[in-house]
Design an enzyme around this catalytic site. Structure first.
Site, PDB file in Angstrom:
ATOM      1  N   CYS A 128       0.418  -1.160  -0.405  1.00 11.16           N
ATOM      2  CA  CYS A 128       0.150   0.056  -0.182  1.00 11.16           C
ATOM      3  C   CYS A 128       0.537   1.278  -0.072  1.00 11.16           C
ATOM      4  O   CYS A 128       1.572   1.474   0.171  1.00 11.16           O
ATOM      5  CB  CYS A 128      -1.254  -0.306   1.527  1.00 11.16           C
ATOM      6  SG  CYS A 128       0.126   0.170   2.632  1.00 11.16           S
TER       7      CYS A 128
ATOM      8  N   HIS B 240       6.597  -7.188   6.934  1.00 14.30           N
ATOM      9  CA  HIS B 240       7.129  -8.698   7.027  1.00 14.30           C
ATOM     10  C   HIS B 240       7.089  -9.759   6.092  1.00 14.30           C
ATOM     11  O   HIS B 240       6.610 -10.243   5.661  1.00 14.30           O
ATOM     12  CB  HIS B 240       5.817  -9.389   7.742  1.00 14.30           C
ATOM     13  CG  HIS B 240       5.890  -8.572   9.056  1.00 14.30           C
ATOM     14  ND1 HIS B 240       6.863  -8.930  10.502  1.00 14.30           N
ATOM     15  CD2 HIS B 240       5.295  -7.796   9.952  1.00 14.30           C
ATOM     16  CE1 HIS B 240       6.227  -8.742  11.636  1.00 14.30           C
ATOM     17  NE2 HIS B 240       5.296  -7.450  10.760  1.00 14.30           N
TER      18      HIS B 240
ATOM     19  N   HIS C 147       3.722   1.826  11.041  1.00  7.02           N
ATOM     20  CA  HIS C 147       2.971   0.875  12.453  1.00  7.02           C
ATOM     21  C   HIS C 147       3.073   2.547  13.309  1.00  7.02           C
ATOM     22  O   HIS C 147       1.617   2.790  13.591  1.00  7.02           O
ATOM     23  CB  HIS C 147       3.085  -0.053  12.800  1.00  7.02           C
ATOM     24  CG  HIS C 147       2.308  -1.179  12.087  1.00  7.02           C
ATOM     25  ND1 HIS C 147       1.671  -1.094  11.645  1.00  7.02           N
ATOM     26  CD2 HIS C 147       3.476  -2.512  12.259  1.00  7.02           C
ATOM     27  CE1 HIS C 147       1.518  -2.716  11.093  1.00  7.02           C
ATOM     28  NE2 HIS C 147       2.365  -3.057  11.504  1.00  7.02           N
TER      29      HIS C 147
ATOM     30  N   GLU D 183       0.087  -0.847  15.338  1.00  5.95           N
ATOM     31  CA  GLU D 183      -0.217   0.536  15.469  1.00  5.95           C
ATOM     32  C   GLU D 183      -1.627   1.198  16.575  1.00  5.95           C
ATOM     33  O   GLU D 183      -1.133   2.195  16.530  1.00  5.95           O
ATOM     34  CB  GLU D 183      -1.098   0.559  14.255  1.00  5.95           C
ATOM     35  CG  GLU D 183      -1.946   0.964  13.620  1.00  5.95           C
ATOM     36  CD  GLU D 183      -2.868   1.811  12.335  1.00  5.95           C
ATOM     37  OE1 GLU D 183      -2.684   0.529  11.918  1.00  5.95           O
ATOM     38  OE2 GLU D 183      -3.906   1.889  12.768  1.00  5.95           O
TER      39      GLU D 183
ATOM     40  N   THR E 248      -6.435   1.671  11.094  1.00 10.67           N
ATOM     41  CA  THR E 248      -6.722   1.451   9.740  1.00 10.67           C
ATOM     42  C   THR E 248      -7.268   0.496   9.444  1.00 10.67           C
ATOM     43  O   THR E 248      -7.552   0.569   7.928  1.00 10.67           O
ATOM     44  CB  THR E 248      -5.098   2.004   9.461  1.00 10.67           C
ATOM     45  OG1 THR E 248      -4.575   0.736   9.234  1.00 10.67           O
ATOM     46  CG2 THR E 248      -4.984   3.360   9.507  1.00 10.67           C
TER      47      THR E 248
ATOM     48  N   CYS F 238      -8.756   2.890   6.383  1.00  2.00           N
ATOM     49  CA  CYS F 238      -8.022   2.633   4.806  1.00  2.00           C
ATOM     50  C   CYS F 238      -8.055   2.254   4.534  1.00  2.00           C
ATOM     51  O   CYS F 238      -8.750   1.187   4.426  1.00  2.00           O
ATOM     52  CB  CYS F 238      -6.659   2.714   5.396  1.00  2.00           C
ATOM     53  SG  CYS F 238      -5.098   2.982   3.956  1.00  2.00           S
TER      54      CYS F 238
HETATM   55 FE1  F3S Z   1      -0.627   1.326   4.065  1.00  3.96          FE
HETATM   56 FE2  F3S Z   1      -1.164   3.075   5.751  1.00  3.96          FE
HETATM   57 FE3  F3S Z   1      -3.310   2.460   4.564  1.00  3.96          FE
HETATM   58  S1  F3S Z   1       0.316   1.896   6.276  1.00  3.96           S
HETATM   59  S2  F3S Z   1      -3.043   0.193   4.548  1.00  3.96           S
HETATM   60  S3  F3S Z   1      -1.265   3.367   3.513  1.00  3.96           S
HETATM   61  S4  F3S Z   1      -2.780   3.292   6.464  1.00  3.96           S
END
Ligand code: F3S
Length: 285
Positions: free
Chosen positions: A12, A40, A73, A125, A166, A194
């Site tokens: 992401c 990871h 995180h 997180e 998120t 997110c």
């Molecule tokens: Fe990735 Fe940031 Fe969303 S780490 S899953 S873009 S909150």
């Protein structure tokens, strides 16, 4: 035969940014360490190790004068302070979407609101978000939230600010929102989910539905990669979960005309690229 890679396969935005920051720092000749593994994925962490990047477990392991990278995180205010006390250069790779939540709970507390976080208590997180307030509550389920509301521990007109991890699901968040609105009279709610995970999963579902075979790339121990494979299996009979290109078996793709590729959130682009290349060679034999 054709091979299609899902647009949202792999990292992401936040993870991509964090990995990029490590790479830049390592290439600049600095002595670099990450506080915890940056992602990871053993292949990517191994690559960074070859570039001299160390993984440290605590701020106290940091060597003064070196550079320490905070992963996506994020960390609590206290951990950040301990890092600052070490006299290191800090590169903060906390995902901006997570950083925004730190700001929300910090501001809410300063305004006299009690921060309530919906998420997995032990997830880094969530512990980091909780660490940006001096007093907060964390709930993992709507039941926990409701039991607390009914327990009388705080008055029902207590000013509350509610946020979530998120990667929480829309369902969990919606349920918690309904309970909070029913129980509390002075509530501020911030939807901090997110959409990256949802986009990746929806796209994998659509691609697997129109593919004869589907390749899911990622660590077999990663829960989000496993979930992605499970979603693909709901739409496609032939789904292969591989850690890297060397695990592709040409015979598995006999008779397949369209092959889709997706990847878990911790799978680097270079591994996806290698899988795509090998897959294209297989189908062109
Ligand atoms: Fe990735 Fe940031 Fe969303 S780490 S899953 S873009 S909150």
């Amino acid at each position: 035969m054709s091979v299609t890679i899902a647009k949202n396969a792999g990292f992401c935005f936040g993870v991509d940014r964090a990995v990029e920051l490590v790479e830049q720092a390592a290439k600049s000749g600095k002595t670099v360490a990450t506080l915890g593994p940056i992602i990871h994925n053993r292949h990517q962490v191994g690559r960074f190790e070859e570039m001299g990047v160390k993984v440290i477990d605590t701020p106290e392991d940091a060597v003064p004068g070196t550079t320490v990278i905070i992963r996506s995180h994020g960390v609590s205010r206290e951990v950040q302070q301990r890092l600052e006390n070490r006299g290191v250069e800090i590169i903060d790779a906390t995902c901006p979407f997570v950083k925004r939540i730190h700001g929300i709970v910090e501001k809410a507390e300063a305004e006299g609101r009690l921060p309530v976080i919906i998420g997995t208590r032990t997830h880094p997180e969530v512990t980091a978000i909780a660490g940006w307030c001096s007093d907060c509550r964390v709930f993992e389920s709507p039941e926990e939230l409701e039991n607390w509301a009914l327990s009388g521990e705080v008055a029902l007109d207590t000013p509350i600010c509610m946020v979530c991890q998120t990667t929480s699901t829309e369902f969990l968040w919606k349920m918690c929102g309904e309970i909070a609105k029913k129980q509390f009279t002075n509530l501020k709610i911030f939807d901090t989910i997110c959409k990256a995970t949802e986009f990746r999963q929806n796209e994998a579902a659509a691609l697997s539905a129109k593919s004869d075979a589907m390749v899911v790339v990622g660590d077999t121990k990663s829960s989000n990669t496993g979930k992605l494979a499970q979603i693909c299996r709901e739409h496609c009979d032939k789904v292969f979960l591989v850690d890297n290109a060397s695990e592709l078996v040409p015979e598995d793709f006999c008779g397949a005309v369209t092959v889709g590729i997706t990847a878990g959130a911790s799978t680097p682009a270079w591994i996806i690229k290698e899988v795509n290349k090998t897959m294209s060679e297989i189908i062109n034999v």
